[in-house]
Write an enzyme that holds these catalytic residues in place. Structure first.
Site, PDB file in Angstrom:
ATOM      1  N   LYS A   1      48.409  45.509  38.529  1.00 47.14           N
ATOM      2  CA  LYS A   1      48.465  45.219  37.099  1.00 47.14           C
ATOM      3  C   LYS A   1      49.905  44.830  36.760  1.00 47.14           C
ATOM      4  O   LYS A   1      50.841  45.276  37.423  1.00 47.14           O
ATOM      5  CB  LYS A   1      48.114  46.470  36.285  1.00 47.14           C
ATOM      6  CG  LYS A   1      46.768  47.097  36.652  1.00 47.14           C
ATOM      7  CD  LYS A   1      45.653  46.475  35.873  1.00 47.14           C
ATOM      8  CE  LYS A   1      44.339  47.190  36.126  1.00 47.14           C
ATOM      9  NZ  LYS A   1      43.184  46.332  35.885  1.00 47.14           N
TER      10      LYS A   1
ATOM     11  N   GLU B   1      46.862  40.669  38.360  1.00 47.69           N
ATOM     12  CA  GLU B   1      46.554  40.639  36.922  1.00 47.69           C
ATOM     13  C   GLU B   1      47.845  40.774  36.131  1.00 47.69           C
ATOM     14  O   GLU B   1      48.758  41.489  36.567  1.00 47.69           O
ATOM     15  CB  GLU B   1      45.632  41.798  36.563  1.00 47.69           C
ATOM     16  CG  GLU B   1      44.288  41.734  37.249  1.00 47.69           C
ATOM     17  CD  GLU B   1      43.388  42.887  36.805  1.00 47.69           C
ATOM     18  OE1 GLU B   1      42.614  42.682  35.880  1.00 47.69           O
ATOM     19  OE2 GLU B   1      43.499  43.981  37.381  1.00 47.69           O
TER      20      GLU B   1
ATOM     21  N   LYS C   1      31.101  35.824  41.153  1.00 45.36           N
ATOM     22  CA  LYS C   1      32.029  34.741  40.798  1.00 45.36           C
ATOM     23  C   LYS C   1      31.693  33.507  41.620  1.00 45.36           C
ATOM     24  O   LYS C   1      31.428  33.605  42.822  1.00 45.36           O
ATOM     25  CB  LYS C   1      33.482  35.180  41.046  1.00 45.36           C
ATOM     26  CG  LYS C   1      33.945  36.251  40.044  1.00 45.36           C
ATOM     27  CD  LYS C   1      35.418  36.536  40.195  1.00 45.36           C
ATOM     28  CE  LYS C   1      35.846  37.719  39.348  1.00 45.36           C
ATOM     29  NZ  LYS C   1      36.202  37.385  37.967  1.00 45.36           N
TER      30      LYS C   1
ATOM     31  N   ARG D   1      24.031  56.993  22.273  1.00 43.15           N
ATOM     32  CA  ARG D   1      23.719  58.284  21.671  1.00 43.15           C
ATOM     33  C   ARG D   1      23.567  58.203  20.134  1.00 43.15           C
ATOM     34  O   ARG D   1      22.718  58.836  19.551  1.00 43.15           O
ATOM     35  CB  ARG D   1      24.830  59.270  22.015  1.00 43.15           C
ATOM     36  CG  ARG D   1      24.449  60.712  21.740  1.00 43.15           C
ATOM     37  CD  ARG D   1      25.679  61.555  21.684  1.00 43.15           C
ATOM     38  NE  ARG D   1      26.403  61.455  22.953  1.00 43.15           N
ATOM     39  CZ  ARG D   1      26.552  62.459  23.791  1.00 43.15           C
ATOM     40  NH1 ARG D   1      26.021  63.622  23.516  1.00 43.15           N
ATOM     41  NH2 ARG D   1      27.245  62.313  24.889  1.00 43.15           N
TER      42      ARG D   1
ATOM     43  N   HIS E   1      31.075  42.775  40.390  1.00 46.22           N
ATOM     44  CA  HIS E   1      31.000  41.490  39.686  1.00 46.22           C
ATOM     45  C   HIS E   1      31.750  40.384  40.419  1.00 46.22           C
ATOM     46  O   HIS E   1      31.514  39.210  40.172  1.00 46.22           O
ATOM     47  CB  HIS E   1      31.403  41.623  38.215  1.00 46.22           C
ATOM     48  CG  HIS E   1      32.876  41.664  37.962  1.00 46.22           C
ATOM     49  ND1 HIS E   1      33.612  42.809  38.041  1.00 46.22           N
ATOM     50  CD2 HIS E   1      33.763  40.689  37.614  1.00 46.22           C
ATOM     51  CE1 HIS E   1      34.874  42.552  37.747  1.00 46.22           C
ATOM     52  NE2 HIS E   1      35.000  41.275  37.492  1.00 46.22           N
TER      53      HIS E   1
ATOM     54  N   HIS F   1      35.932  45.349  44.985  1.00 45.44           N
ATOM     55  CA  HIS F   1      36.130  43.892  44.938  1.00 45.44           C
ATOM     56  C   HIS F   1      36.842  43.347  46.182  1.00 45.44           C
ATOM     57  O   HIS F   1      36.412  42.379  46.784  1.00 45.44           O
ATOM     58  CB  HIS F   1      36.956  43.491  43.708  1.00 45.44           C
ATOM     59  CG  HIS F   1      36.408  44.000  42.408  1.00 45.44           C
ATOM     60  ND1 HIS F   1      35.066  44.082  42.146  1.00 45.44           N
ATOM     61  CD2 HIS F   1      37.031  44.443  41.284  1.00 45.44           C
ATOM     62  CE1 HIS F   1      34.892  44.539  40.906  1.00 45.44           C
ATOM     63  NE2 HIS F   1      36.064  44.774  40.378  1.00 45.44           N
TER      64      HIS F   1
ATOM     65  N   LYS G   1      30.114  49.519  39.094  1.00 46.21           N
ATOM     66  CA  LYS G   1      31.143  50.250  39.788  1.00 46.21           C
ATOM     67  C   LYS G   1      31.982  51.013  38.756  1.00 46.21           C
ATOM     68  O   LYS G   1      31.944  50.605  37.595  1.00 46.21           O
ATOM     69  CB  LYS G   1      32.024  49.319  40.624  1.00 46.21           C
ATOM     70  CG  LYS G   1      32.877  48.363  39.747  1.00 46.21           C
ATOM     71  CD  LYS G   1      34.101  47.907  40.442  1.00 46.21           C
ATOM     72  CE  LYS G   1      35.303  48.744  40.153  1.00 46.21           C
ATOM     73  NZ  LYS G   1      36.002  48.478  38.912  1.00 46.21           N
TER      74      LYS G   1
ATOM     75  N   ASP H   1      39.911  51.336  41.982  1.00 42.12           N
ATOM     76  CA  ASP H   1      39.440  50.405  40.952  1.00 42.12           C
ATOM     77  C   ASP H   1      39.193  49.007  41.533  1.00 42.12           C
ATOM     78  O   ASP H   1      38.273  48.315  41.114  1.00 42.12           O
ATOM     79  CB  ASP H   1      40.507  50.330  39.841  1.00 42.12           C
ATOM     80  CG  ASP H   1      40.065  49.498  38.645  1.00 42.12           C
ATOM     81  OD1 ASP H   1      38.935  49.731  38.174  1.00 42.12           O
ATOM     82  OD2 ASP H   1      40.842  48.632  38.192  1.00 42.12           O
TER      83      ASP H   1
END
Ligand code: BG6
Length: 491
Positions: free
Chosen positions: A340, A217, A183, A51, A179, A241, A149, A236
């Site tokens: 996480k 993670e 991989k 923008r 993604h 995935h 996504k 998520d």
């Protein structure tokens, strides 16, 4: 087979969200690496769109800066960086207003080369941008759109996005990125299964006891709190995935690598998942949320502090026990977990084989351990096959569980490319095999929506776990109740 880079025809890649995190961190570095490998053909342009007004030179400078910060370990010569920066242009466009569209059209000119629009924006803008591209005459039957996504936050919102994009672009020109499919190790799963005669005869409930998929993670939600709190681990990571990984493990051999042949088989897996709803959600799922603890070598705050809220029922960890209800997989549980702030960054798929039917060797109380095939998606990409072997030397038949260990880094000299490199080149070449078709996205939401609804009906908050642990204790109980354990022989 020698490495070969197949040249890509000249293209214009227009990146909406062109000054955003994803573009700077992932897209430009990935494009630079492909350019470095001489994969681009002149004239090729990459047009950043966002923008705020920005001169071309200022945009190029911001990308130069990002390339320095996010380029990874691979050295790129200054000449290559300059050549890449010269391909960049910039246009300020108001995605949901009228400003800038005519400028974009003027800059692009006639569609005399491949044209692709990359939506590196929030999903709420996918539909409006597609509609405006259509209205501006910028979306032709040839032009492609690449969407990130998450596609929606449930089946209904995904339908709305897919309808909006689909009314402007042909399905064959819509590239929905997951993604994980880019991989290297994930693609290797297909090579392992379908380029080796060894595994396929064993790849079924007669020989496989269970499957585990872990995507762990160490990071917290950091600066992504606003997005993450509306999403949670199931939307998520699992909806996309993890279900895609599960599809590649569980699908029937496709008749070819052609996009629809592959996607048809993945779709069948998604449609075979036994539903999880109010009746079984407590037995088959565990939700968690991290509290303050110790991760990445330091004391870290909890989720609520990270998102600066007093309360939240969003899960940062989820474990699930799934069933693929078909002939091949009847009775084989698939255990999935992701979170996480776990102790280690590790993504892997574990195929747990059945034990030998009769033991002729002396063993401890637990019997002979079963074979395991561990596919390490990241980091330290590789494949391990755990076998029972006789320990050398005297002392009787002393057996040991040892791995046949294949590390990609040790076996191949070339560094593992980033997933985005492969996916961007595939989209520009028009190869949709590693992208999700609309019906796959729909089927994935159809499985996920009832789980989220059941959690809401249950009214329970996610279980707390201290950062640096493998999720709540209930996640360990989920698998141990069945007499199995999560794979944890990490180095
Ligand atoms: C993204 C999720 O899709 O994948 C993130 O939105 C997550 O929350 C990331 O951290 C993980 O990707 P990778 O490639 O680092 O495993």
């Amino acid at each position: 087979m020698a490495a070969k880079f197949i040249k890509v025809d000249p293209f214009d890649l227009v990146v909406f969200g062109g000054t955003g995190d994803l573009a700077y961190r992932k897209l430009y570095p990935a494009l630079l690496h492909r350019d470095k490998s001489d994969q681009f053909t002149d004239p090729t342009r990459i047009v950043g769109v966002s923008r705020r007004p920005l001169a071309r030179e200022a945009f190029q400078a911001s990308v130069r800066d990002a390339l320095t910060r996010f380029n990874g370990s691979e050295a790129v010569s200054p000449d290559v960086v300059e050549r890449f920066l010269n391909r960049l242009d910039y246009v300020a466009v108001d995605a949901s207003g009228d400003a800038g569209w005519a400028d974009l059209k003027a800059l692009l000119g006639p569609e005399d080369r491949t044209r692709a629009y990359y939506m590196a924006t929030g999903p709420d803008l996918f539909g409006p941008i597609a509609t405006r591209l259509g209205a501006a005459g910028l979306a032709t039957p040839r032009s492609r759109i690449i969407v990130e996504k998450p596609i929606g936050k449930d089946g209904k919102s995904a339908d709305a996005i897919n309808d909006a994009i689909g009314s402007v672009f042909l399905e064959k020109n819509i590239f929905r990125i997951d993604h994980y499919l880019g991989k290297e190790t994930v693609q290797n799963l297909m090579a392992l299964r379908f380029a080796n005669a060894l595994f396929e005869p064993l790849w079924n409930s007669a020989h496989i006891d269970h499957v585990q998929i872990t995507v762990a993670e160490t990071l917290g939600v950091g600066g992504r709190g606003a997005y993450y709190d509306n999403s949670g681990a199931i939307r998520d990571m699992v909806q996309n995935h993890m279900l895609q990984l599960l599809c590649l493990v569980a699908m029937e051999p496709p008749s070819s690598l052609q996009a629809d042949a592959l996607r048809d088989e993945k779709l069948k897996v998604l449609k075979s998942l036994s539903p999880i709803d109010d009746s079984n959600v407590s037995a088959l799922t565990v939700r968690g949320q991290y509290r303050a603890g110790f991760a990445e070598g330091a004391a870290v705050p909890g989720y609520l502090q990270d998102i600066e809220q007093e309360t939240s029922d969003t899960e940062t960890f989820v474990a699930l026990k799934l069933a693929v209800a078909n002939w091949r997989w009847a009775g084989v549980p698939f255990y999935l977990r992701t979170g996480k702030r776990l102790p280690q960054r590790v993504s892997e798929i574990v195929i747990g084989f059945r034990r030998v039917p009769h033991a002729i060797f002396e063993t401890g109380a637990d019997g002979i351990p079963a074979n395991r095939l561990v596919i390490r998606v990241q980091p330290d990409e590789g494949i391990k096959l755990w076998l029972m072997i006789k320990e050398p030397g005297p002392g009787g038949m002393r057996l040991q569980h040892v791995p046949l260990d294949m590390s990609f880094a040790k076996t191949f000299a070339t560094p593992t490319p980033e997933a985005y490199e492969r996916l961007l080149m595939d989209a520009l070449r028009g190869n949709a095999a590693l992208f999700m078709r609309r019906d796959e996205v729909e089927a994935a939401w159809k499985f996920i929506d009832p789980i989220r609804e059941a959690w809401a009906h249950l009214g329970e908050s996610p279980r707390p776990y201290a950062a640096g642990n493998w999720g709540p204790a209930a996640a360990i109980a989920l698998i141990e109740r069945d007499g199995r354990t999560w794979n944890e022989e990490y180095e």
